[in-house]
Design a protein around this motif. Structure first.
Motif, PDB file in Angstrom:
ATOM      1  N   PHE A 184      53.820  39.162 131.597  1.00  0.00           N
ATOM      2  CA  PHE A 184      52.973  39.109 130.404  1.00  0.00           C
ATOM      3  C   PHE A 184      52.274  37.759 130.306  1.00  0.00           C
ATOM      4  O   PHE A 184      51.074  37.675 130.010  1.00  0.00           O
ATOM      5  CB  PHE A 184      53.834  39.358 129.163  1.00  0.00           C
ATOM      6  N   GLN A 185      53.004  36.686 130.565  1.00  0.00           N
ATOM      7  CA  GLN A 185      52.424  35.341 130.503  1.00  0.00           C
ATOM      8  C   GLN A 185      51.331  35.166 131.555  1.00  0.00           C
ATOM      9  O   GLN A 185      50.267  34.600 131.276  1.00  0.00           O
ATOM     10  CB  GLN A 185      53.513  34.291 130.712  1.00  0.00           C
ATOM     11  N   LYS A 186      51.577  35.687 132.759  1.00  0.00           N
ATOM     12  CA  LYS A 186      50.588  35.574 133.835  1.00  0.00           C
ATOM     13  C   LYS A 186      49.342  36.382 133.501  1.00  0.00           C
ATOM     14  O   LYS A 186      48.211  35.939 133.724  1.00  0.00           O
ATOM     15  CB  LYS A 186      51.205  36.056 135.147  1.00  0.00           C
ATOM     16  N   GLN A 187      49.551  37.570 132.938  1.00  0.00           N
ATOM     17  CA  GLN A 187      48.423  38.425 132.568  1.00  0.00           C
ATOM     18  C   GLN A 187      47.529  37.738 131.539  1.00  0.00           C
ATOM     19  O   GLN A 187      46.306  37.811 131.605  1.00  0.00           O
ATOM     20  CB  GLN A 187      48.950  39.745 132.006  1.00  0.00           C
ATOM     21  N   ARG A 188      48.146  37.059 130.579  1.00  0.00           N
ATOM     22  CA  ARG A 188      47.382  36.389 129.516  1.00  0.00           C
ATOM     23  C   ARG A 188      46.857  35.018 129.945  1.00  0.00           C
ATOM     24  O   ARG A 188      46.065  34.408 129.221  1.00  0.00           O
ATOM     25  CB  ARG A 188      48.288  36.208 128.284  1.00  0.00           C
ATOM     26  N   ARG A 189      47.362  34.516 131.071  1.00  0.00           N
ATOM     27  CA  ARG A 189      46.981  33.181 131.576  1.00  0.00           C
ATOM     28  C   ARG A 189      47.325  32.093 130.560  1.00  0.00           C
ATOM     29  O   ARG A 189      46.520  31.201 130.273  1.00  0.00           O
ATOM     30  CB  ARG A 189      45.494  33.146 131.936  1.00  0.00           C
ATOM     31  N   TRP A 190      48.530  32.204 130.034  1.00  0.00           N
ATOM     32  CA  TRP A 190      48.986  31.231 129.043  1.00  0.00           C
ATOM     33  C   TRP A 190      49.782  30.121 129.716  1.00  0.00           C
ATOM     34  O   TRP A 190      50.596  30.390 130.615  1.00  0.00           O
ATOM     35  CB  TRP A 190      49.870  31.915 128.007  1.00  0.00           C
ATOM     36  N   GLU A 206      34.674  21.572 119.213  1.00  0.00           N
ATOM     37  CA  GLU A 206      35.070  22.426 118.096  1.00  0.00           C
ATOM     38  C   GLU A 206      35.655  23.749 118.579  1.00  0.00           C
ATOM     39  O   GLU A 206      36.547  24.311 117.958  1.00  0.00           O
ATOM     40  CB  GLU A 206      33.859  22.694 117.187  1.00  0.00           C
ATOM     41  N   ASP A 207      35.139  24.244 119.707  1.00  0.00           N
ATOM     42  CA  ASP A 207      35.631  25.515 120.250  1.00  0.00           C
ATOM     43  C   ASP A 207      37.118  25.444 120.583  1.00  0.00           C
ATOM     44  O   ASP A 207      37.810  26.471 120.609  1.00  0.00           O
ATOM     45  CB  ASP A 207      34.852  25.900 121.505  1.00  0.00           C
ATOM     46  N   ASP A 208      37.609  24.231 120.867  1.00  0.00           N
ATOM     47  CA  ASP A 208      39.024  24.081 121.217  1.00  0.00           C
ATOM     48  C   ASP A 208      39.948  24.297 120.022  1.00  0.00           C
ATOM     49  O   ASP A 208      41.169  24.381 120.193  1.00  0.00           O
ATOM     50  CB  ASP A 208      39.276  22.685 121.808  1.00  0.00           C
ATOM     51  N   LEU A 209      39.381  24.375 118.821  1.00  0.00           N
ATOM     52  CA  LEU A 209      40.180  24.597 117.611  1.00  0.00           C
ATOM     53  C   LEU A 209      40.327  26.073 117.284  1.00  0.00           C
ATOM     54  O   LEU A 209      41.085  26.442 116.386  1.00  0.00           O
ATOM     55  CB  LEU A 209      39.525  23.886 116.416  1.00  0.00           C
ATOM     56  N   ALA A 210      39.610  26.923 118.016  1.00  0.00           N
ATOM     57  CA  ALA A 210      39.616  28.356 117.718  1.00  0.00           C
ATOM     58  C   ALA A 210      40.997  28.958 117.964  1.00  0.00           C
ATOM     59  O   ALA A 210      41.691  28.579 118.910  1.00  0.00           O
ATOM     60  CB  ALA A 210      38.578  29.069 118.574  1.00  0.00           C
ATOM     61  N   PRO A 211      41.414  29.905 117.126  1.00  0.00           N
ATOM     62  CA  PRO A 211      42.732  30.540 117.311  1.00  0.00           C
ATOM     63  C   PRO A 211      42.800  31.419 118.553  1.00  0.00           C
ATOM     64  O   PRO A 211      43.864  31.917 118.899  1.00  0.00           O
ATOM     65  CB  PRO A 211      42.896  31.382 116.041  1.00  0.00           C
ATOM     66  N   THR A 212      41.660  31.605 119.236  1.00  0.00           N
ATOM     67  CA  THR A 212      41.627  32.469 120.418  1.00  0.00           C
ATOM     68  C   THR A 212      41.736  31.693 121.728  1.00  0.00           C
ATOM     69  O   THR A 212      41.679  32.285 122.804  1.00  0.00           O
ATOM     70  CB  THR A 212      40.330  33.285 120.430  1.00  0.00           C
ATOM     71  N   THR A 213      41.889  30.358 121.693  1.00  0.00           N
ATOM     72  CA  THR A 213      42.088  29.606 122.934  1.00  0.00           C
ATOM     73  C   THR A 213      43.441  29.987 123.531  1.00  0.00           C
ATOM     74  O   THR A 213      44.364  30.375 122.794  1.00  0.00           O
ATOM     75  CB  THR A 213      42.051  28.094 122.677  1.00  0.00           C
ATOM     76  N   PRO A 214      43.596  29.891 124.857  1.00  0.00           N
ATOM     77  CA  PRO A 214      44.872  30.279 125.479  1.00  0.00           C
ATOM     78  C   PRO A 214      46.076  29.555 124.892  1.00  0.00           C
ATOM     79  O   PRO A 214      47.131  30.174 124.657  1.00  0.00           O
ATOM     80  CB  PRO A 214      44.666  29.925 126.954  1.00  0.00           C
ATOM     81  N   GLU A 215      45.927  28.238 124.643  1.00  0.00           N
ATOM     82  CA  GLU A 215      47.080  27.486 124.128  1.00  0.00           C
ATOM     83  C   GLU A 215      47.435  27.902 122.697  1.00  0.00           C
ATOM     84  O   GLU A 215      48.607  28.049 122.357  1.00  0.00           O
ATOM     85  CB  GLU A 215      46.835  25.977 124.200  1.00  0.00           C
TER      86      GLU A 215
END
Length: 693
Positions: A184-190, A206-215
């Motif tokens: 699952f982690q590999k699939q999501r690239r987390w 600013e894009d790095d603050l989005a809740p959709t970033t991998p981290e």
């Protein structure tokens, strides 16, 4: 015992260099008392200091980092003036401006003739460049961040101080054992947890603050997985500790009530009844949430559940949040109880003296089958002979401890049915009510009328009054809801008392008033007059939001509708459309109308589906406000935004179920890692259960 790997993160913030008692309190206000709280305090913004122009090219309003030579210091002649330091590069000049300055520090930080790197917002005053209070002053070669995270602050706590404390805390984050499924982690690239949390604190854009970033997705999933695991473990613990009792009804009372009804149960109602009866008949204690839109027929379903308890030889209790709602339940259910030969009684704070004592004695002797009431049911002197089922109406208005108190009234383990007329989005139901089974009543019983909803500006209030005059002349009944009871100098909102006076003067004596500050007897009298038609227009506050059932009422006017929440407006609209007459709801707003308020009113105008409205409300207000948990402390997520991370919540629920089916005590290598996760995210109740197991 807490895993040793987490010891550094559970240290107090006082353990950090430079953090004394005063800073410790300030940090606790914005983040929390421990280093892990600082680690979880994610940035809300980012400052980009990579713009490094020559002074002649510096753009006004931008944050710039420039290298300058210090020319001289201009100390103020009077205290009200700022301290200025003049600097140049080879293209132009700039003044650094300091209010309430400390000259000794400035002379040390900016010695005349030195070269310095300064960073801050460029402004222009009297056609000269200036930089008020530079964020950074450094000598060439000294470290200055190109990109700086911005955190939420409180008075007395600067961004520099908090940022330094957070960076020191991040150094304590260890490489955690991996609790995610590798595929699952590999699939999501987390990334791994430690890498994710450190990168989340190092935004560049600013894009790095989005809740959709991998981290941030990884961190949100971790928190949601901890939440779902904890709910499932606690639910398992509750069921193991409370084996429950089998309450099997024989259907004799149920058949009498169904025969007495004026309608046939919908498919959704029949399914909900079947689910509840199956739960009650099992040896495991029932804990079920009954969700239904306004007018979906929850009360009949709940009453049939109470009858099943009575058929099995036990008693039932129906608890409502207000006296009006409890009396409404009594009035609605008494004819059905009479048809079934069941003894109903009401207990509120109004019952006192000998009548109360007689009622309590009858309850203790088992002569009362079903007791309806308010918080008065929590009183120590209220004792049932054999309480089998508790139905809690509008559960979000009661605390968990209150619900547990009522459950404890039974001589045996008591089944619990919670019902709400405020539809809850699926994501919220999973997080706030994940320890419960859920029944949803979709659709409405036959005969419910659609409600025409219109949105009007307050400058058309005269037209609304004239429409009411015409409708009342034809025998119509209407509500007029105001946000306040009486005029307030601080808040310019329509007041119920003042509006009632004005409408009485305009429309005549058939105008009544009801609000929460009235004595119960006065309020009941006004409601009774409205129900019989002696009053045609009832001016009210939100005291009529739930439980008021007058089928003849066909018009709802909500004044200052922009001040109400979506769910509340939907509940108020649900007070009409309960009979055979065509009904309408007029939402009157007062300019100016903000974008969020405009979106709320448009949603109400376009749909009457409470579940669609609930999802929109979640987007507009967020989970804490929607459930009223900002004050109560429930549903606190720091990494996850369930309005955005709904897919992650569903995945976390499935993952948690699969984990516990294979490793119920979390003793496998992954299970040990998941114990670390539970501790990390403060799910102590679940950890205690595992330790006890």
């Amino acid at each position: 015992m807490r895993p040793a790997i987490l010891f550094p993160l559970f240290a107090d913030t006082r353990s950090l260099a430079g953090v004394g008692p005063r800073l410790e309190k300030l940090i606790a206000t914005v983040a929390g008392p421990r280093l892990k709280d600082l680690v979880f305090d994610l940035p809300v913004g980012v400052i980009d200091r990579s713009y490094r122009p020559k002074l002649i090219q510096a753009q006004e309003g931008r944050i710039a980092t420039v290298t300058v030579n210090v020319l001289d210091h201009l100390a103020p002649r009077v205290k009200s003036q700022p301290y200025r330091v003049r600097c140049t590069d080879d293209t132009s000049a700039i003044e650094l401006v300091f209010f309430h300055a400390h000259p000794d520090w400035l002379n040390k930080a900016l010695p005349i003739g030195s070269q310095r790197i300064i960073s801050g917002r460029i402004e222009r005053f009297n056609n000269r460049l200036q930089m008020p209070h530079p964020d950074y002053v450094a000598a060439p070669g000294e470290d200055m961040p190109l990109h700086e995270p911005v955190y939420g602050l409180t008075e007395g706590l600067s961004g520099k101080v908090l940022g330094k404390a957070i960076r020191a805390s991040l150094e304590k984050v260890p490489a955690m054992p991996e609790w995610l499924d590798p595929a699952f982690q590999k699939q999501r690239r987390w990334p791994p947890f430690a890498d994710a949390i450190k990168k989340a604190h190092a935004p560049v854009h600013e894009d790095d603050l989005a809740p959709t970033t991998p981290e941030r997705q990884r961190l949100a999933y971790d928190e949601l997985l901890a939440n779902q695991l904890a709910l499932m473990l606690i639910r398992k613990q509750m069921r193991a500790a409370n084996k429950g009792r089998e309450l099997k009804g024989d259907g004799r009372l149920k058949s009498k009530v169904l025969a007495a009804l004026q309608f046939t149960l919908t498919d959704a109602q029949q399914q909900a009844v079947a689910e509840i009866e199956a739960d009650m008949a099992s040896p495991t204690r029932m804990l079920r949430l009954l969700q239904g839109d306004v007018g979906s027929g929850k009360t009949v379903v709940a009453f049939l559940a109470l009858l099943a308890a009575v058929e099995a030889g036990a008693q039932g209790a129906l608890m409502a949040p207000t006296e009006i709602l409890s009396r409404q339940h009594l009035a609605a259910l008494e004819p059905l109880a009479t048809a079934a030969g069941v003894k109903l009684a009401l207990l509120t704070g109004r019952e006192k003296g000998a009548p109360r004592e007689a009622l309590l004695q009858a309850l203790a002797d088992g002569e009362i089958d079903i007791l309806i009431g308010t918080h008065a049911l929590f009183s120590d002197d209220v004792a049932f002979k054999d309480l089998g089922l508790v139905v809690v109406d509008e559960q979000h208005r009661f605390g968990v401890h209150q619900r547990m108190t009522l459950q404890g009234k039974g001589a045996h383990v008591t089944d619990v049915l919670v019902m709400t007329a405020t539809p809850i989005p699926r994501t919220l139901a999973l997080t706030a009510y994940g320890d419960m089974d859920v029944s949803r009543l979709l659709g409405r019983p036959p005969g419910r009328q659609p409600i025409e909803t219109r949105v009007l500006s307050s400058d058309r209030l005269g037209d609304v009054v004239e429409r009411l005059r015409s409708a009342m002349a034809k025998g119509a009944r209407a509500y007029w809801v105001c946000p306040l009871v009486e005029e307030s100098e601080k808040v310019d909102l329509a007041a119920a008392e003042e509006r009632a006076k004005e409408l009485t003067a305009t429309l005549g004596p058939k105008v009544g008033l009801v609000h929460g500050k009235m004595k119960p007897a006065e309020r009941d009298a006004a409601m009774a007059k409205f129900k019989t038609g002696e009053i045609s227009l009832l001016v009210a506050t939100t005291v009529i939001e739930v439980g008021v059932d007058v089928p003849e009422a066909t018009i709802m006017v909500v004044e200052h509708a922009e001040r109400f929440g979506l769910a509340q407006l939907h509940q108020l609209r649900g007070r009409v459309g309960r009979g055979s007459g065509k009904s309408s709801c007029l939402l009157v707003w007062v300019p100016p109308l903000g974008e969020t308020a405009k979106a709320r009113l448009a949603c109400l105008r376009d749909t009457d589906d409470g579940f669609v409205i609930a999802e929109e409300d979640l987007k507009l207000r967020g989970p804490g406000e929607l459930l009223g948990t900002r004050q109560s402390g429930q549903l606190e997520f720091r990494m996850a935004d369930i309005a955005v991370h709904g897919d992650l919540l569903a995945a976390a629920r499935d993952d948690a179920g699969l984990i516990l089916s294979r490793d119920p005590d979390l003793k496998s290598p992954r299970g040990e890692a998941l114990r670390v996760l539970l501790y990390l995210f403060g799910r102590d109740e679940a950890v205690k259960y595992l330790r006890a197991g």
